[in-house]
Design an enzyme around this catalytic site. Sequence first.
Site, mmCIF file in Angstrom:
data_model
loop_
_atom_site.group_PDB
_atom_site.id
_atom_site.type_symbol
_atom_site.label_atom_id
_atom_site.label_comp_id
_atom_site.label_asym_id
_atom_site.label_seq_id
_atom_site.Cartn_x
_atom_site.Cartn_y
_atom_site.Cartn_z
ATOM 1 N N HIS A 226 63.628 -43.541 29.466
ATOM 2 C CA HIS A 226 62.630 -42.751 30.194
ATOM 3 C C HIS A 226 61.250 -42.866 29.549
ATOM 4 C CE1 HIS A 226 61.324 -39.204 32.621
ATOM 5 N NE2 HIS A 226 60.516 -39.019 31.576
ATOM 6 N N GLU A 227 61.203 -42.633 28.253
ATOM 7 C CA GLU A 227 59.910 -42.663 27.565
ATOM 8 C C GLU A 227 59.360 -44.085 27.478
ATOM 9 O OE1 GLU A 227 58.290 -40.059 27.068
ATOM 10 O OE2 GLU A 227 59.923 -38.643 27.428
ATOM 11 N N HIS B 233 57.350 -44.719 30.558
ATOM 12 C CA HIS B 233 55.979 -44.198 30.438
ATOM 13 C C HIS B 233 55.128 -45.126 29.578
ATOM 14 C CE1 HIS B 233 56.795 -40.511 32.479
ATOM 15 N NE2 HIS B 233 57.576 -39.994 31.545
#
Length: 444
Positions: A31-32, A35
């Site tokens: 997820h990170e 980003h």
Amino acid sequence: MDILGMLPSFGGFVGSAVAFIIALSVIVAIHEYGHYIVGRWCGIHAEVFSLGFGPVLYSRVDKRGTRWQLAALPFGGYVKFLGDSDAASGKDGDAISGLSDTERKRTMHGADLWRRAATVAAGPVFNFILSIFVFAGIFLFSGTTTDEAVIGQLKPLPGPVDMFEPGDRILRVGDSDITNLEDFYVAAREAEAAEIMSYDVERDGQFLSFDSVYPFPPVIDQLQPKSAAMDGGLEVGDVIQSVNGNPVFALSQVQDAAQANKDSPLELLVWRNGEVLEKTLTPRQRDLPTADGFETRWLIGFSGGAFFEPTRETLGAGDALWGGVRQTWFIAKSSLSGMWHMVTGAISSCNIQGPIGIAQTSGDMASQGPTQFIWFIAVLSTAVGLLNLFPIPVLDGGHLVFHAFEAVSGRPPSDKALNALMMGGLFLLLSLMVFALTNDFFCS
């Protein structure tokens, strides 16, 4: 070394904790990274990429000036971009005011709107991509069953299954003619439960007739996490021979007994590798997704199937990938449907799990083998991606709502309004976490 296979030997609590940390770390890292990498492509500088919170255990700074760190509390992670005041991408007004116009373009608050929106959306999108590729990989590795009623592998059972051999083509079950696997399943569902069934098969050009076990015997193929079966010590491969002293020959008989007894204990005789064991289990109420919504039933908590594994065929990469997309979509759609049914009171709010419940589920899935655990990670990744898209300030979905407001109005929300909304979103999120944690303690 098979780390996942070692989890049960640690014991329930430690095994569940380790499995939960592994699953969460993988999902958060993906997820990170979504980003981070999309932000980098968009020219937004990441100052810190952290896996975990709290005291830093290890860190290094790469050639782009990003600090990659591993922190002591493995319950999440974050990317802190240039100009952020905290891990939730709050605005550091003082830091931004001291930047040049060129440097301000490299912050999450000074970059073009589409760049900021793409960076925010990338986290949940990468969760969905992870799920799709994991499911596709499993489909590619395991293949899919053919549509032929041909025995690929027999399951070890106490009944007379040795009459069959791998490669046998089933032509008749009882009074029902069989032309394909779907016919076999229909015949099995419609047949009355009996200790012995008659079969016609084709073997190497010869036609044979004999009696054998019921098509869908009460054998455990998979255990459901946080179920009576899992907590009661049942194992994959176990065969239930009687319920409350009554012999059972079909999976449906066990299901009917659990539904009829509801929350009353069931006395089971279980065959396991030639040994007969006594087990006492109490069915638990569960809400199951159906084509029309949800159905509430009392369950022991295992799934089964035919007395044999059908023949399988390999899938092409394209078919496996499409299967991954469909599975991810199914999980997302079922999750949204479940949330709606909880809000309307159609099903119990106990379906919301907190960290303790998710950790227990992680341990239960890991104890069934690497494939089941990896499948669970993909399911949880879909759920995390979906949750992050909710329009709640603090979450990615809330930031996307702010960006949408800016796109329509031509200006971002004021710092005062933004801070108030972020505090409200944080309160809502913490309230939901407390509610879920309460469920972990008071919902069975």
